[in-house]
Write an enzyme that holds these catalytic residues in place. Structure first.
Site, PDB file in Angstrom:
ATOM      1  N   LYS A  25      -2.370   9.503  -5.392  1.00 10.69           N
ATOM      2  CA  LYS A  25      -1.302   8.765  -5.147  1.00 10.69           C
ATOM      3  C   LYS A  25      -1.161   7.631  -6.293  1.00 10.69           C
ATOM      4  O   LYS A  25      -0.251   6.826  -5.768  1.00 10.69           O
ATOM      5  CB  LYS A  25      -1.375   8.259  -3.751  1.00 10.69           C
ATOM      6  CG  LYS A  25      -0.761   9.281  -2.672  1.00 10.69           C
ATOM      7  CD  LYS A  25       0.960   8.951  -3.162  1.00 10.69           C
ATOM      8  CE  LYS A  25       0.704  10.479  -1.515  1.00 10.69           C
ATOM      9  NZ  LYS A  25       2.135  10.562  -1.214  1.00 10.69           N
ATOM     10  N   ARG A  26      -1.561   8.174  -7.856  1.00 12.08           N
ATOM     11  CA  ARG A  26      -1.937   6.497  -8.084  1.00 12.08           C
ATOM     12  C   ARG A  26      -1.835   5.517  -8.044  1.00 12.08           C
ATOM     13  O   ARG A  26      -2.091   4.488  -8.571  1.00 12.08           O
ATOM     14  CB  ARG A  26      -0.369   6.814  -8.904  1.00 12.08           C
ATOM     15  CG  ARG A  26      -0.797   8.367 -10.265  1.00 12.08           C
ATOM     16  CD  ARG A  26       1.088   8.187 -10.667  1.00 12.08           C
ATOM     17  NE  ARG A  26       1.200   7.276 -12.026  1.00 12.08           N
ATOM     18  CZ  ARG A  26       2.288   6.765 -12.261  1.00 12.08           C
ATOM     19  NH1 ARG A  26       3.539   7.000 -11.827  1.00 12.08           N
ATOM     20  NH2 ARG A  26       2.095   6.015 -13.267  1.00 12.08           N
ATOM     21  N   ALA A  62       0.070   1.993  -9.514  1.00  9.68           N
ATOM     22  CA  ALA A  62       2.087   2.053  -9.582  1.00  9.68           C
ATOM     23  C   ALA A  62       2.237   1.614  -8.583  1.00  9.68           C
ATOM     24  O   ALA A  62       3.749   1.762  -8.381  1.00  9.68           O
ATOM     25  CB  ALA A  62       2.003   3.872  -9.490  1.00  9.68           C
ATOM     26  N   LEU A  64       4.310   0.164  -4.652  1.00 10.62           N
ATOM     27  CA  LEU A  64       4.222   0.116  -3.174  1.00 10.62           C
ATOM     28  C   LEU A  64       4.178   1.553  -3.341  1.00 10.62           C
ATOM     29  O   LEU A  64       4.777   2.221  -4.139  1.00 10.62           O
ATOM     30  CB  LEU A  64       5.440  -0.822  -2.825  1.00 10.62           C
ATOM     31  CG  LEU A  64       6.363  -0.742  -1.602  1.00 10.62           C
ATOM     32  CD1 LEU A  64       5.018  -0.246  -0.216  1.00 10.62           C
ATOM     33  CD2 LEU A  64       7.760  -1.229  -1.213  1.00 10.62           C
ATOM     34  N   LEU A  66       6.736   3.894  -2.578  1.00 12.37           N
ATOM     35  CA  LEU A  66       7.855   3.785  -1.474  1.00 12.37           C
ATOM     36  C   LEU A  66       8.252   4.935  -0.828  1.00 12.37           C
ATOM     37  O   LEU A  66       8.793   5.622  -0.049  1.00 12.37           O
ATOM     38  CB  LEU A  66       8.734   3.997  -2.601  1.00 12.37           C
ATOM     39  CG  LEU A  66       8.658   2.917  -3.717  1.00 12.37           C
ATOM     40  CD1 LEU A  66       9.542   2.900  -4.901  1.00 12.37           C
ATOM     41  CD2 LEU A  66       9.426   2.228  -2.930  1.00 12.37           C
ATOM     42  N   GLU A 112       1.868  -6.872  -8.818  1.00 11.31           N
ATOM     43  CA  GLU A 112       1.773  -7.919  -8.823  1.00 11.31           C
ATOM     44  C   GLU A 112       0.261  -8.320  -7.598  1.00 11.31           C
ATOM     45  O   GLU A 112      -0.451  -9.738  -8.373  1.00 11.31           O
ATOM     46  CB  GLU A 112       2.967  -8.073  -7.339  1.00 11.31           C
ATOM     47  CG  GLU A 112       4.318  -8.451  -7.430  1.00 11.31           C
ATOM     48  CD  GLU A 112       4.300  -7.714  -6.125  1.00 11.31           C
ATOM     49  OE1 GLU A 112       6.133  -8.137  -6.257  1.00 11.31           O
ATOM     50  OE2 GLU A 112       4.492  -6.858  -5.425  1.00 11.31           O
ATOM     51  N   GLU A 132      11.282  -1.934  -9.105  1.00 17.25           N
ATOM     52  CA  GLU A 132      12.061  -2.692  -8.055  1.00 17.25           C
ATOM     53  C   GLU A 132      13.458  -2.525  -8.428  1.00 17.25           C
ATOM     54  O   GLU A 132      14.578  -2.361  -7.916  1.00 17.25           O
ATOM     55  CB  GLU A 132      11.391  -3.322  -7.208  1.00 17.25           C
ATOM     56  CG  GLU A 132      10.454  -3.721  -6.863  1.00 17.25           C
ATOM     57  CD  GLU A 132       9.030  -3.954  -7.424  1.00 17.25           C
ATOM     58  OE1 GLU A 132       8.021  -4.111  -7.182  1.00 17.25           O
ATOM     59  OE2 GLU A 132       9.670  -3.828  -8.638  1.00 17.25           O
ATOM     60  N   ARG A 135      15.239   0.598  -8.244  1.00 19.44           N
ATOM     61  CA  ARG A 135      15.806   1.031  -7.128  1.00 19.44           C
ATOM     62  C   ARG A 135      16.152   0.345  -6.087  1.00 19.44           C
ATOM     63  O   ARG A 135      16.080   1.342  -4.914  1.00 19.44           O
ATOM     64  CB  ARG A 135      13.931   1.644  -6.804  1.00 19.44           C
ATOM     65  CG  ARG A 135      13.670   1.812  -7.900  1.00 19.44           C
ATOM     66  CD  ARG A 135      12.091   1.738  -7.626  1.00 19.44           C
ATOM     67  NE  ARG A 135      11.715   3.328  -8.684  1.00 19.44           N
ATOM     68  CZ  ARG A 135      10.235   3.513  -8.804  1.00 19.44           C
ATOM     69  NH1 ARG A 135       9.448   1.900  -8.969  1.00 19.44           N
ATOM     70  NH2 ARG A 135       9.692   3.654 -10.386  1.00 19.44           N
ATOM     71  N   GLY A 140       8.586  -7.608  -3.189  1.00 22.10           N
ATOM     72  CA  GLY A 140       7.774  -8.658  -2.049  1.00 22.10           C
ATOM     73  C   GLY A 140       6.159  -8.856  -2.143  1.00 22.10           C
ATOM     74  O   GLY A 140       6.081  -9.141  -0.660  1.00 22.10           O
TER      75      GLY A 140
END
Length: 261
Positions: A25-26, A62, A64, A66, A112, A132, A135, A140
């Site tokens: 999932k990177r 990569a 969060l 999503l 982050e 973000e 998108r 956050g």
């Protein structure tokens, strides 16, 4: 080394190695990985003098995940964001220094996380982005504070509004990355730095991790006052006395030019 789960943990000498372990999932950060990371950081702070965070597989992270996000009410999004803040604050304001060893994609929540560490080492494959905004959402996981304080609000504005991808050389010039190394050498450089940091006097580490960031938010007079208090605390410790005696006796290592060290 613990290899099960979404975060691996290995203690080498006095350094804890925390590996993001979702390579398929990177290393996208879901709730399970975030919880495992927080637990690993707490363990490292009990067992080690320094910690290093790195990513297994093709990249650091990569960001969060999503694909696992679901519809949330505003209050739920708020508390989800605050959970990220709590985990990264534990890293940022903990008892031991944290080093990020970066390669490949360091995007969104991955950036982050890296920005919450105290030192960042990146190899030449590393690149950064805050997608973000493109998108339809807002950061956050702390970018408004951690990343903006490193890059400046104007660069974060650019990255958020345009989707700009920041190359690692530009990131080094901007102050996001302290060390830029050839491909595949981020972890070895992080290991060398971690060994040096772990050998630092505890009161010096306390001052650097807890006084220095607070001084940045103070007035000039208050900052200088706290600096004097921190200097008094560190210089009157037993370890400082021993190290200063070594220096006076010319047994301490000399400060050398970078080309000779």
């Amino acid at each position: 080394m613990g290899t099960d789960g979404t975060v691996t943990y290995e203690l080498r000498d006095d350094v804890a190695w925390l590996g993001l372990n979702r390579p398929h999932k990177r290393n996208a950060i879901d709730d399970a990985l975030l919880g495992a990371l927080e637990a690993a950081v707490r363990r490292a702070q009990d067992e080690a003098g320094t910690l290093v965070i790195f990513g297994h597989g093709p990249c650091f992270s990569a960001g969060l995940d999503l694909t696992e996000q679901r519809a949330r009410k505003p209050a739920e999004v708020f508390h989800h964001s605050r959970a990220w803040h709590a985990a990264f604050s534990l890293l940022r304001h903990g008892r031991i220094p944290a080093i990020a060893a970066l390669h490949g994609a360091t995007i969104g929540g991955g950036l982050e996380l890296a920005a919450a560490c105290h030192i960042r080492v990146a190899d030449e494959t590393t690149f950064f982005a805050l997608p973000e905004g493109t998108r339809g959402i807002y950061v956050g996981g702390g970018a408004s504070v951690y990343v903006a304080r490193l890059l400046g609000a104007s660069r974060v504005t650019d990255m958020m509004l345009t989707g700009r991808v920041l190359e690692v050389a530009a990131a080094e010039q901007a102050g996001l990355v302290q060390y830029l190394v050839p491909q595949g050498e981020a972890q070895s450089k992080a290991a060398a730095l971690a060994a040096k940091v772990a050998a630092m006097a505890p009161l010096t580490i306390l001052g650097v991790l807890h006084a220095l960031p607070r001084i940045q938010d103070m007035s000039e007079a208050d900052g200088l006052f706290v600096e004097s208090l921190t200097a008094a605390l560190s210089m009157t410790g037993s370890e400082a006395a021993a190290r200063l005696a070594e220096f006076a006796a010319k047994r301490a290592p000399r400060v050398m030019p970078p080309s000779e060290s």
